[in-house]
Design a protein around this motif. Structure first.
Motif, PDB file in Angstrom:
ATOM      1  N   TRP A 109      45.638  36.639  52.685  1.00 23.43           N
ATOM      2  CA  TRP A 109      44.537  37.502  52.281  1.00 23.43           C
ATOM      3  C   TRP A 109      45.060  38.809  51.708  1.00 23.43           C
ATOM      4  N   HIS A 110      44.264  39.396  50.818  1.00 16.80           N
ATOM      5  CA  HIS A 110      44.488  40.764  50.368  1.00 16.80           C
ATOM      6  C   HIS A 110      43.658  41.694  51.247  1.00 16.80           C
ATOM      7  N   ASN A 111      44.285  42.716  51.796  1.00 18.94           N
ATOM      8  CA  ASN A 111      43.586  43.681  52.638  1.00 18.94           C
ATOM      9  C   ASN A 111      43.000  44.804  51.786  1.00 18.94           C
ATOM     10  N   ASP A 112      41.712  45.047  51.985  1.00 17.79           N
ATOM     11  CA  ASP A 112      41.035  46.115  51.259  1.00 17.79           C
ATOM     12  C   ASP A 112      40.627  47.197  52.249  1.00 17.79           C
ATOM     13  N   SER A 113      40.835  48.452  51.892  1.00 18.77           N
ATOM     14  CA  SER A 113      40.558  49.558  52.800  1.00 18.77           C
ATOM     15  C   SER A 113      39.082  49.655  53.168  1.00 18.77           C
ATOM     16  N   ARG A 114      38.196  49.087  52.320  1.00 21.62           N
ATOM     17  CA  ARG A 114      36.764  49.096  52.597  1.00 21.62           C
ATOM     18  C   ARG A 114      36.296  47.824  53.292  1.00 21.62           C
ATOM     19  N   GLY A 115      37.236  46.971  53.678  1.00 18.99           N
ATOM     20  CA  GLY A 115      36.890  45.731  54.355  1.00 18.99           C
ATOM     21  C   GLY A 115      36.507  44.605  53.430  1.00 18.99           C
ATOM     22  N   ARG A 116      36.647  44.801  52.119  1.00 15.57           N
ATOM     23  CA  ARG A 116      36.288  43.762  51.150  1.00 15.57           C
ATOM     24  C   ARG A 116      37.527  42.902  50.854  1.00 15.57           C
ATOM     25  N   ASN A 117      37.943  42.158  51.873  1.00 15.82           N
ATOM     26  CA  ASN A 117      39.171  41.376  51.772  1.00 15.82           C
ATOM     27  C   ASN A 117      38.997  40.179  50.835  1.00 15.82           C
ATOM     28  N   VAL A 118      40.095  39.785  50.187  1.00 21.28           N
ATOM     29  CA  VAL A 118      40.054  38.721  49.182  1.00 21.28           C
ATOM     30  C   VAL A 118      40.960  37.567  49.620  1.00 21.28           C
ATOM     31  N   PHE A 119      40.404  36.355  49.593  1.00 15.67           N
ATOM     32  CA  PHE A 119      41.146  35.140  49.932  1.00 15.67           C
ATOM     33  C   PHE A 119      42.135  34.790  48.819  1.00 15.67           C
TER      34      PHE A 119
END
Length: 351
Positions: A154-164
């Protein structure tokens, strides 16, 4: 995903880019020979409600899965599964405009989707070739029978909008535990899947043999359905017990609105099966997006022995493949036991 329970008489002898074209809902809903790839079939005892493995504070964005991950497995003292994650290569950019990916690795042991089963590595910043340096993810589990290790990136996003970014499934039922070396695995995209639970009732009641049996289908839930409208999918599931395509055979769940992860919790019953007749039948499950003018087909499966024949006649719907056949065979050969399987939905583009 879908869950269902079934009781036959014992025999004596969608990713967001799916092609979801409109299909008629009259009679049996699809008949072309399928060619999708084999996926691991996980068979275990009965479990509770299954939560989405992709609920990492939401799965946002859409990237083309690419690259590979290097890791190893070890089972220590018959109670602890150790996953050693070394590195990934050539991951997709989660933010193509900024050419940025902040990857991490997460594991679950299907069918357990609880926090107890979930483990994660550290996050590596601004790289599509992260090196984790042998980070270990440990899961305490005294019985791995029928479990599938799901390892996802996963890509971690600081706003919690993680990407598979991709995943690997390892069927622990057939895993060679002597293989403990680091190994590369190509990342795979998500697929629409079906969870199925079958129960076979006793063949005897009060000391006498039953004359007929029933098939009970419990359609529990679906996941990762193709999103056809901005507000989500208004889905329902239709079931036929082929060769019967009459209105009596056709049963439906309620419509669950605005959800790609609908929960149906709907039971269906098919009765009158004599010994041996379940081998001639085919349970067809199809998922539809509800529209006032024309429903759209989202995917489906056919569960049978896949012999191409029913009662000695050639039929085009007895075409089950791979896990569909395995699950039906497991159901027939496992009286008085809960059986769970995981099966991908056939996409509309494969019809």
């Amino acid at each position: 995903f879908l869950d269902f329970y079934s009781n036959p008489l014992q025999d004596e002898g969608l990713d967001s880019d799916d092609d979801c074209s409109s299909v008629s809902s009259y009679g049996s809903d699809f008949s072309a020979r399928r060619g999708y790839g084999s996926n691991a079939l996980a068979l275990t005892g009965r479990t509770g409600s299954l939560l989405s493995v992709y609920s990492e504070a939401g799965d946002f964005g859409s990237v083309t899965v690419q690259g590979a991950v290097e890791f190893s497995l070890r089972y220590r003292n018959a109670e602890e599964l150790i996953v050693t994650v070394e590195q990934c290569q050539d991951l997709a950019y989660a933010n193509p405009r900024k050419q940025r990916t902040d990857p991490y690795v997460k594991t679950y042991l299907h069918p357990d989707k609880s926090r107890h089963s979930k483990k994660k590595t550290s996050i590596k910043k601004c790289t599509i070739n992260p090196v984790f340096g042998g980070e270990t993810l440990k899961m305490t589990m005294d019985d791995l029978k029928g479990r599938t290790l799901n390892l996802s990136v996963w890509h971690n996003d600081s706003r919690g909008r993680n990407v598979f970014l991709g995943q690997v499934d390892i069927d622990l039922k057939t895993w060679d535990w002597g293989h403990e070396t680091l190994t590369w695995y190509n990342l795979q995209p998500k697929v629409n899947r079906i969870y199925l639970l079958d129960i076979v009732p006793p063949l005897f009641a009060g000391g006498a043999r039953l004359n007929s049996g029933e098939v009970h289908v419990w359609l529990k839930e679906a996941r990762e359905l193709c999103k056809l409208k901005p507000q989500g999918v208004d889905s329902f599931v239709k079931c036929y017990m082929l060769p019967d395509t009459s209105k009596k055979s056709r049963q439906k769940t309620r419509v669950v609105k605005k959800s790609q992860k609908p929960v149906y919790n709907h039971a269906m019953v098919y009765d009158g099966f004599r010994a041996g007749e379940v081998r001639e039948a085919c349970c067809e499950l199809t998922v539809w997006d509800h529209n006032k003018l024309s429903n759209q087909f989202l995917g489906g499966v056919r569960l049978s022995l896949g012999t191409g024949q029913s009662y000695g006649k050639n039929v085009d719907w007895m075409e089950s493949v791979n896990e569909e056949i395995q699950l039906w065979e497991m159901m027939l050969s496992s009286p008085d036991a809960w059986v769970e399987g995981e099966i991908p939905l056939l996409k509309a583009s494969q019809l």
